[in-house]
Design a protein around this motif. Structure first.
Motif, short mmCIF file in Angstrom:
data_model
loop_
_atom_site.label_atom_id
_atom_site.label_comp_id
_atom_site.label_asym_id
_atom_site.label_seq_id
_atom_site.Cartn_x
_atom_site.Cartn_y
_atom_site.Cartn_z
N GLU A 45 -13.00 3.00 1.32
CA GLU A 45 -13.27 1.82 2.14
C GLU A 45 -14.53 1.10 1.65
N VAL A 46 -15.57 1.87 1.33
CA VAL A 46 -16.81 1.28 0.81
C VAL A 46 -16.54 0.62 -0.54
N ASP A 47 -15.78 1.29 -1.39
CA ASP A 47 -15.45 0.76 -2.72
C ASP A 47 -14.75 -0.60 -2.61
N GLN A 48 -13.76 -0.68 -1.74
CA GLN A 48 -13.03 -1.93 -1.57
C GLN A 48 -13.94 -3.06 -1.09
N LEU A 49 -14.80 -2.75 -0.14
CA LEU A 49 -15.69 -3.77 0.41
C LEU A 49 -16.75 -4.20 -0.61
N LEU A 50 -17.30 -3.25 -1.35
CA LEU A 50 -18.27 -3.59 -2.39
C LEU A 50 -17.63 -4.48 -3.45
N THR A 51 -16.40 -4.20 -3.79
CA THR A 51 -15.69 -5.00 -4.80
C THR A 51 -15.48 -6.43 -4.28
N ARG A 52 -15.06 -6.56 -3.02
CA ARG A 52 -14.82 -7.90 -2.45
C ARG A 52 -16.08 -8.73 -2.35
N MET A 53 -17.23 -8.10 -2.12
CA MET A 53 -18.46 -8.86 -1.91
C MET A 53 -19.33 -8.94 -3.16
N LYS A 54 -18.79 -8.51 -4.29
CA LYS A 54 -19.56 -8.41 -5.54
C LYS A 54 -20.30 -9.69 -5.90
N ASP A 55 -19.67 -10.83 -5.84
CA ASP A 55 -20.29 -12.08 -6.27
C ASP A 55 -20.86 -12.90 -5.12
N LEU A 56 -20.94 -12.32 -3.94
CA LEU A 56 -21.41 -13.06 -2.77
C LEU A 56 -22.91 -12.94 -2.52
N HIS A 57 -23.55 -11.93 -3.13
CA HIS A 57 -24.96 -11.66 -2.86
C HIS A 57 -25.70 -11.29 -4.14
N GLU A 58 -27.00 -11.52 -4.12
CA GLU A 58 -27.82 -11.13 -5.26
C GLU A 58 -27.95 -9.62 -5.37
#
Length: 194
Positions: A45-58
């Motif tokens: 679950e963490v992996d999926q969320l980290l992947t989705r938000m990869k380019d959204l934050h510094e």
């Protein structure tokens, strides 16, 4: 600097308080707290969320300790290059690992509660463990416990009343240790600094 934090839903509100108190540029992405009842699901679950938000934050960070994943969460985080909360569980974060270890060494049969667990005890423990349907399982689950310790982040009369109810349902004495948010705040501020 914009930081995206994948957070355990059991501590998301506390992180929001820390964000507000310290004027941090944080976006919190909470995952369901009941994942703790199936810790093997946390890493994916963490992996999926980290992947989705990869380019959204510094920067990205994860507000979970190991939480029963036995290192599987760390493997995911190493791949993403993302830090997490220190310790094995939120009790380490709130109480400090040394103090937690001392309390468990002093009394191994300790059942710990956080504010979240105090508020959601019926759903998170009684219903999830089937005690509402099979109360005869109580002794199977809790016969080796000798006390309940509430690590109070925000002690209020209402939460104290609920904590006593939790302890009464477990037929155990209650101890209250006021921990506040300083341990968690330090970790969140470290995410922001590093």
């Amino acid at each position: 600097m914009s930081i995206g934090i994948v957070a355990c839903g059991a501590i998301a509100l506390e992180i929001e308080t820390i964000q507000r108190d310290h004027s941090l540029d944080i976006t919190i992405y909470p995952l369901p707290p009941l994942l703790h009842n199936s810790p093997k699901k946390i890493p994916s679950e963490v992996d999926q969320l980290l992947t989705r938000m990869k380019d959204l934050h510094e920067k990205r960070a994860v507000a979970y300790a190991d939480c029963g994943t036995y290192g599987a969460l760390d493997e995911i985080l190493d791949r993403h290059g993302v830090p997490r909360l220190s310790g094995n569980h939120c009790y380490d974060v709130y109480l400090g690992k040394k103090k937690f270890d001392e309390m468990v060494s002093e009394q191994p049969g300790t059942y710990f509660l956080t504010d979240f667990l105090v508020k959601s005890f019926n759903r998170s423990v009684i219903i999830e463990m089937g005690l509402d349907r099979y109360p005869e399982l109580h002794d199977d689950y809790f016969k080796n416990y000798e006390r309940v310790v509430w690590l109070a982040q925000n002690r209020t009369p209402e939460l104290e009343r609920l904590a006593h109810e939790c302890a009464n349902q477990l037929a155990l004495p209650l101890e209250i240790v006021e921990v506040g948010l300083s341990g968690l705040a330090l970790e969140i501020l470290n995410f922001a600094k590093n």
